[in-house]
Enzyme design. Structure first.
Site, PDB file in Angstrom:
ATOM      1  N   CYS A 175       0.813  -1.216   0.000  1.00 49.11           N
ATOM      2  CA  CYS A 175       0.000   0.000   0.000  1.00 49.11           C
ATOM      3  C   CYS A 175       0.845   1.264   0.000  1.00 49.11           C
ATOM      4  O   CYS A 175       0.307   2.367  -0.004  1.00 49.11           O
ATOM      5  CB  CYS A 175      -0.950  -0.038   1.180  1.00 49.11           C
ATOM      6  SG  CYS A 175      -1.917  -1.557   1.179  1.00 49.11           S
ATOM      7  N   HIS A 315      -2.563   8.191   5.717  1.00 50.60           N
ATOM      8  CA  HIS A 315      -2.792   6.873   5.115  1.00 50.60           C
ATOM      9  C   HIS A 315      -4.241   6.487   5.435  1.00 50.60           C
ATOM     10  O   HIS A 315      -4.965   6.040   4.571  1.00 50.60           O
ATOM     11  CB  HIS A 315      -1.776   5.860   5.653  1.00 50.60           C
ATOM     12  CG  HIS A 315      -1.817   4.547   4.951  1.00 50.60           C
ATOM     13  ND1 HIS A 315      -1.706   4.440   3.585  1.00 50.60           N
ATOM     14  CD2 HIS A 315      -1.984   3.265   5.401  1.00 50.60           C
ATOM     15  CE1 HIS A 315      -1.792   3.161   3.233  1.00 50.60           C
ATOM     16  NE2 HIS A 315      -1.968   2.430   4.312  1.00 50.60           N
ATOM     17  N   GLU A 326      -1.234   5.341  13.164  1.00 47.53           N
ATOM     18  CA  GLU A 326      -0.877   6.593  12.490  1.00 47.53           C
ATOM     19  C   GLU A 326      -0.923   7.741  13.491  1.00 47.53           C
ATOM     20  O   GLU A 326      -0.070   8.626  13.487  1.00 47.53           O
ATOM     21  CB  GLU A 326      -1.825   6.842  11.304  1.00 47.53           C
ATOM     22  CG  GLU A 326      -1.334   7.964  10.402  1.00 47.53           C
ATOM     23  CD  GLU A 326      -1.933   7.912   9.001  1.00 47.53           C
ATOM     24  OE1 GLU A 326      -2.833   7.076   8.747  1.00 47.53           O
ATOM     25  OE2 GLU A 326      -1.487   8.707   8.155  1.00 47.53           O
ATOM     26  N   LYS A 347      -9.318   8.302   1.765  1.00 48.45           N
ATOM     27  CA  LYS A 347      -9.902   6.956   1.679  1.00 48.45           C
ATOM     28  C   LYS A 347     -11.326   6.914   2.216  1.00 48.45           C
ATOM     29  O   LYS A 347     -12.060   5.974   1.930  1.00 48.45           O
ATOM     30  CB  LYS A 347      -9.022   5.953   2.421  1.00 48.45           C
ATOM     31  CG  LYS A 347      -7.657   5.735   1.760  1.00 48.45           C
ATOM     32  CD  LYS A 347      -6.861   4.660   2.453  1.00 48.45           C
ATOM     33  CE  LYS A 347      -5.497   4.434   1.795  1.00 48.45           C
ATOM     34  NZ  LYS A 347      -4.496   5.461   2.158  1.00 48.45           N
ATOM     35  N   HIS A 352      -9.582   2.407  -0.367  1.00 48.64           N
ATOM     36  CA  HIS A 352      -8.140   2.173  -0.389  1.00 48.64           C
ATOM     37  C   HIS A 352      -7.748   1.678  -1.775  1.00 48.64           C
ATOM     38  O   HIS A 352      -8.048   0.543  -2.149  1.00 48.64           O
ATOM     39  CB  HIS A 352      -7.768   1.137   0.671  1.00 48.64           C
ATOM     40  CG  HIS A 352      -6.301   1.032   0.925  1.00 48.64           C
ATOM     41  ND1 HIS A 352      -5.356   1.608   0.095  1.00 48.64           N
ATOM     42  CD2 HIS A 352      -5.600   0.433   1.926  1.00 48.64           C
ATOM     43  CE1 HIS A 352      -4.148   1.355   0.569  1.00 48.64           C
ATOM     44  NE2 HIS A 352      -4.266   0.649   1.680  1.00 48.64           N
ATOM     45  N   PHE A 411       1.465  -3.328   4.095  1.00 48.38           N
ATOM     46  CA  PHE A 411       1.737  -4.682   4.594  1.00 48.38           C
ATOM     47  C   PHE A 411       3.189  -5.022   4.261  1.00 48.38           C
ATOM     48  O   PHE A 411       3.697  -4.650   3.215  1.00 48.38           O
ATOM     49  CB  PHE A 411       0.870  -5.716   3.873  1.00 48.38           C
ATOM     50  CG  PHE A 411      -0.523  -5.851   4.401  1.00 48.38           C
ATOM     51  CD1 PHE A 411      -0.949  -5.134   5.494  1.00 48.38           C
ATOM     52  CD2 PHE A 411      -1.407  -6.714   3.783  1.00 48.38           C
ATOM     53  CE1 PHE A 411      -2.245  -5.279   5.967  1.00 48.38           C
ATOM     54  CE2 PHE A 411      -2.705  -6.860   4.243  1.00 48.38           C
ATOM     55  CZ  PHE A 411      -3.126  -6.146   5.333  1.00 48.38           C
TER      56      PHE A 411
END
Lengths: 427, 393
Positions: A175, A315, A326, A347, A352, A411
């Site tokens: 991501c 994010h 975050e 998002k 996403h 990830f």
């Protein structure tokens, strides 16, 4: 303004951008929808969703592709956003872009329709094994499948079409991939290898198996009854992210090069930072160290301090874990300002976009700085006391921002932050 | 002239069908005999991975279980490279170490695939059937063994390499560009210490299906890469893991690391492979090396895959150079993403020993002169042309 930065490196500017998300095609359409707080998330109609835990996504259903597959659709979205970006930048000639291509691309593999086609061709009746597929693969003409599912095919086709220089670099940091692609472009220009670079992040991989893979990791929201309100970053009742599609392209140039050709400068890529996390395959270090290091590295690279930053493009995936971590990172880096600095998540509206997210959201960050308008975090009805952010709740807000950070965390512990500043002459 | 920002190879982790480590590879290449698995996929021979004592590099069984073979091979080779460079477990160095991994994708669950392929055509509602069974039958963590960037993720997790982590995709070119960009960053001061490489598992049916769709596999009795061209050419895939520790001369000197070789230059490019165009690309790359090496002490490690068109054209180009040539894929098999790093590793191995290993097939000529320079080619089986120049230290 001089042409070099605080470390004597070429200043890198953006002179063209292109966007497609579930909100629509084109930068203007996307920006209007995003700042109006619209959601692009909807019930999936591309394939049957019977039995799925999550039945919604931010698919891009309005771009036709003759023979659909994740690489074919990702390539088509990339073509369209590159065309938009290159046209806006008015750089090079059609089919002759004067720099390399850096491409954030989802992993490629043969998909169920092709697997089933081979199985049918094999003539195997009761039990189909890979031996049967192997036998079928060698009879008949499957060259198109072979080429389509090479990892190099998307980059190769884009490089051919747009005439970029050298080998296309296709990158995956999950991501954070879009951020990595930007960083690769920035570094190449700083090294003096090129005066310009084409960066694109693209992802159109919503298919049954990929959706189920994320489902099995309990990463997706299951608020299927109301897709538009399912993505709720920073809200207490957030329950997962929404898998989405889209693409974003940026034309990067040295300021010197852009000035010399009289290009309109949209904004500056002031710095990039990265840091890997060795804690867990899908979770961040509980102390937030890699996220903190990543933001600090980006600010150091930009020659800025946290006090210089006026906006954070989060994010902000809407998973319980990400948004909390975050916040841990932001509160460590920004200290007393952490709760007052605006930090919103695109998002909440576009979901996403995975591999493409870093590029798409960097472009939205650039537009935020350029237009002085902070996109909201929609669906923010229930604040999370553990995450006390100013997430620009629900409604866009006017604000003059000189420097902003766009965060991307992936990830596999791959984190990238990009610092974006206003075009020279406006600060 | 030595320069602080020269790119030196200070560590190599290499595992293949020939064994583990440069010494094992040196010995095997000096007494070459092909290592093939002809039984796992009848009619489709592949070069198998040597037996690895995984615990040595991946001590936690839980980590081993979370990975599929391609990740275990790569994580193992990465650990071996860190050992070889003397940086294993050095948290300070590893926190500043930048990683560039060249990767494809991971293995599938072949039993689940087979069951679904068997049942779907008969299912009343195939879409619902697919969903239901993927949800119930796929191992939740399999995804993490499939994602391209999760080889790098596992290396961060198991070995603590956390300075940065990037993954390049795109078959052979991904490996060549990983090496190129690491060296370019060192030259430009964008990093001092890099871990670069990748892994490939050839012993999996889905990759055989893929290359068989391209009609690219060699299915006859064993023959070297060049000799295969007399019968239409083809790939013999090989399981392989290779990582290189590449660092600036100043950084290596400061920590007392002994270099195996210097990477003097790396060039990569692509073309659409219209007849003769790859040769033109390679000629340009060679022209840039004019005057940088003495042919008397130079040899070529070719990354030729065996795929007909590219291999025949590359051979014709190499013949114009008049240098001894070795095609590593004859012995190691063709390994796509890590193929170029592996060729660089073989070059570094030979340079460190000051001599080239013997010919692997009749089309290759012996070399007795001391080895000072190696040119490493990396022509992808489909796209991409790379050329590196390594020199003895």
């Amino acid at each position: 303004m001089q042409d070099t930065d605080h470390l004597g490196r070429p200043i890198i500017v953006v002179t063209g951008v292109g966007l497609i998300t579930s909100l629509g095609q084109g930068t203007d359409a996307n920006w209007r929808a995003l700042t109006a707080g619209k959601s692009g998330i909807h019930r999936i109609t591309r394939f049957p969703v019977d039995g799925m835990r999550t039945t919604m996504a931010g698919t891009v259903d309005f771009i036709p592709v003759a023979v659909p597959s994740a690489p074919a659709m990702s390539e088509r979205l990339a073509e369209l956003v590159i065309e938009e970006a290159v046209t806006q930048a008015a750089i090079g000639q059609p089919g002759d872009f004067p720099g390399p291509l850096f491409l954030a691309l989802p992993p490629v593999e043969m998909e169920w329709p092709q697997r089933l086609a081979l199985a049918a061709e094999s003539g195997a009746r009761d039990t189909v094994t890979y031996d049967d597929l192997l036998r079928a693969a060698g009879s008949g003409d499957h060259h198109a499948y072979y080429e389509r599912f090479l990892f190099a095919s998307v980059g190769e086709n884009l490089a051919s079409r747009f005439g970029t220089r050298g080998t296309p670099i296709a990158t995956s940091t999950a991501c954070a991939s879009g951020g990595t692609a930007i960083q690769l472009g920035v570094e190449a220009i700083r090294r003096g290898e090129t005066e310009s670079a084409l960066v694109v992040g693209t992802d159109a991989s919503v298919n049954p198996e990929s959706l189920i893979r994320f489902s099995l990791l309990s990463a997706l929201s299951t608020r299927n009854d109301s897709p538009e309100t399912a993505s709720r970053p920073f809200a207490k009742d957030r329950d997962g992210f929404i898998m989405s599609e889209g693409a974003g392209a940026l034309v990067l140039e040295s300021l010197t090069h852009a000035r010399a050709r009289g290009a309109t400068i949209l904004g500056v890529i002031e710095g990039c930072g990265e840091a890997a996390d060795g804690f867990h395959r899908t979770r961040s270090s509980p102390d937030g160290k890699p996220i903190i290091a990543c933001m600090r590295n980006a600010l150091d690279d930009a020659g800025l301090t946290p006090d210089d930053v006026g906006y954070i493009n989060a994010h902000g995936t809407s998973t319980p874990e990400n948004d909390k971590m975050e916040w841990v990172g932001v509160s460590a880096v920004f200290g007393a300002r952490a709760s007052s600095i605006p930090i919103s998540s695109n998002k909440s509206m576009i979901g996403h976009t995975l591999t493409a997210a870093g590029a798409i959201e960097a472009i939205f960050t650039l537009l935020t700085v350029r237009h002085g308008l902070l996109p909201p975090t929609i669906n923010y009805d229930t604040p999370d006391p553990a995450v006390p952010v100013d997430c620009v709740p629900n409604v866009a807000r006017a604000a003059v921002v000189s420097h902003a950070i766009s965060n991307s965390f992936g990830f596999g512990g791959q984190n990238v932050c990009v610092v974006i500043g206003a075009a020279p002459g406006r600060s | 002239m030595p320069h602080d920002r020269d790119a030196l190879i200070t560590g190599v982790g290499l595992v293949s069908c020939l064994g583990e480590g440069l010494d094992a590879h040196w010995d095997a290449l000096n007494a070459f005999s092909p290592v093939l698995d002809t039984t796992s996929f009848p009619g489709f021979p592949v070069h198998p991975m040597t037996a690895l004592a995984l615990d040595r590099q991946i001590p936690k069984r839980g980590d081993q279980r979370q990975m599929e073979a391609w990740q275990r091979i790569g994580t193992y080779a990465a650990g071996a490279a860190l050992d070889s460079a003397g940086v294993k477990g050095d948290a300070d160095l590893l926190s500043r170490m930048h990683m560039i991994v060249a990767a494809g994708g991971g293995e599938r669950d072949y039993a689940v695939d087979s069951a679904l392929l068997s049942a779907l055509p008969k299912a009343e509602n195939p879409g619902a059937y697919l969903n239901e069974h993927l949800l119930s039958d796929l191992r939740p963590t399999l995804f993490l063994a499939q994602l391209s960037n999760l080889l790098a993720g596992n290396i961060s997790l198991v070995h603590g390499v956390v300075g940065s982590s990037r993954t390049f995709m795109g078959e052979e070119s991904a490996g060549a560009d990983a090496v190129r960009i690491a060296c370019a960053r060192i030259a430009a001061g964008q990093g001092d210490l890099f871990l670069v490489g990748g892994s490939y598992n050839a012993q999996r049916p889905d990759v055989l299906v893929h290359f068989e769709m391209g009609r690219l596999l060699w299915k006859q009795d064993f023959a070297g890469v060049w000799q295969r061209q007399e019968a239409g050419g083809g790939l013999l895939l090989g399981s392989l893991g290779c990582f290189l520790v590449i660092e600036s001369r100043a950084h290596a000197a400061a920590r007392g690391a002994a270099p195996l070789a210097r990477i003097a230059s790396v060039a990569t490019d692509r073309c659409r492979r219209d007849a003769g165009v790859a040769t033109a690309v390679a000629r340009r790359q060679m022209a840039a090396l004019d005057g940088t090496y003495d042919a008397a002490g130079a040899a070529v490690i070719s990354g030729a895959s065996g795929a007909a068109a590219a291999t025949v054209e590359e051979r014709a180009f190499l013949d114009t150079l008049g240098l001894p040539v070795r095609a590593g894929a004859t012995a190691l098999g063709h390994s796509l993403e890590p193929a170029f790093p592996a060729s660089v590793a073989l070059a570094a191995m030979a340079l460190a020993r000051g001599t080239l290993f013997p010919p692997l097939e009749p089309a290759e000529t012996p070399m007795t002169a001391p080895l000072r320079d190696v040119l490493v080619t990396g022509w992808g089986h489909w796209r991409g042309e790379a050329l590196a120049h390594l020199t003895a230290e």
